[in-house]
Design an enzyme around this catalytic site. Structure first.
Site, PDB file in Angstrom:
ATOM      1  N   CYS A 156      -0.744   0.088   2.896  1.00 40.20           N
ATOM      2  CA  CYS A 156      -1.421   0.756   1.733  1.00 40.20           C
ATOM      3  C   CYS A 156      -1.611   1.440   0.845  1.00 40.20           C
ATOM      4  O   CYS A 156      -0.372   1.799   0.603  1.00 40.20           O
ATOM      5  CB  CYS A 156      -1.919   2.189   3.258  1.00 40.20           C
ATOM      6  N   CYS A 164      -9.471   4.268  -1.690  1.00 38.52           N
ATOM      7  CA  CYS A 164      -8.746   3.164   0.057  1.00 38.52           C
ATOM      8  C   CYS A 164      -7.838   2.205  -1.885  1.00 38.52           C
ATOM      9  O   CYS A 164      -8.175   1.680  -2.390  1.00 38.52           O
ATOM     10  CB  CYS A 164      -9.370   2.372   0.893  1.00 38.52           C
TER      11      CYS A 164
END
Length: 261
Positions: A76, A200
């Site tokens: 991530c 994101c």
């Protein structure tokens, strides 16, 4: 048990972060992680991270990341930037960091209030008539659309994420619109969250590289607007792909709290 946690966000991508250097929590406690991420019955977050002791002599710490569904996930990018900011807050690092995540080693630097996170090299970008696919630490489907602001990201993203060729393994899905040369807007449907997120990091990285690959820009510094804020990606194109990739943006502590679990 009363558990101390911190809430961080990076361009609206929000995370529960726990200092687990004393191994207070078991990494197998996926039900707890899902509950902590639940926005109705827990703290609420797109994911949860554990900051753990380094695995290697030259590391400062280890990053362990879980999706909002409680399952350990792939890399991530915004989470990595937030964890670097958290490590600085704890005094684990000063302004530079080396850490290991599920996809390998990362370097990072905090400059002028922004976290610069080095991402893994990308050697392969698959190009199709309707989209591109690449792995920037997590798998990403990238497709261009018109009128992004009104596009049905949730339903179309869910259909692509669960359909061929991704199926159960799934892919994150990014919908992109060009604003100007070197500036793009993106909205992302994230697997594991199973919904659109405000930002994101690995998706923004995938978009920047994809736009360069398809010659939508020739710049090696690309700005990407997400619903939660703006990020930059810098990189170098080489004969073997893309290297020296940095995801750059803010990472902020929202609050500290304690929860009974």
């Amino acid at each position: 048990m009363n558990l101390t946690f911190y809430k961080y966000q990076g361009t609206g991508n929000d995370f529960v972060i726990i200092d687990n250097r004393k191994s207070t929590l078991s990494k197998n406690n996926t039900k707890l992680f899902a509950r902590l991420c639940d926005r109705k019955f827990g703290i609420g977050a797109d994911g949860l991270m554990l900051l753990e002791l380094p695995q290697n002599e030259d590391d400062d710490f280890t990053m362990v990341y879980f999706n909002a569904d409680g399952n350990e996930s792939t890399m991530c990018g915004n989470g990595g930037r937030c964890l670097v900011a958290f490590a600085a807050f704890l005094g684990v690092i000063d302004n530079t960091a080396v850490f290991t995540a599920i996809d390998g080693k990362h370097k990072a630097e905090i400059k002028n209030g922004l976290v610069h996170l080095q991402m893994q090299n990308v050697s392969k970008i698959e190009q199709y008539d309707s989209h591109l696919f690449l792995d920037t630490g997590s798998p990403h489907h990238v497709t261009m659309v018109n009128n992004l602001v009104s596009f049905d990201v949730t339903n179309v993203g869910r259909e692509i994420r669960n359909g061929a060729p991704y199926f159960d393994k799934g892919s994150n899905v990014n919908f992109v619109e060009k604003e100007s040369d070197g500036l793009f807007s993106v909205r992302t449907y994230e697997r594991g969250v199973e919904d659109e997120t405000l930002s994101c990091g690995t998706g923004v990285t995938a978009v920047a590289l994809s736009m360069h690959k398809t010659k939508m820009t020739d710049k090696e510094e690309v700005s990407v607007k997400t619903p939660g804020g703006s990020l930059k990606v810098t990189f170098k194109e080489t004969e073997s792909g893309y290297e020296d990739i940095f995801l750059i943006g803010p990472a902020e502590q929202v609050f500290k709290g304690e929860i009974t679990c």
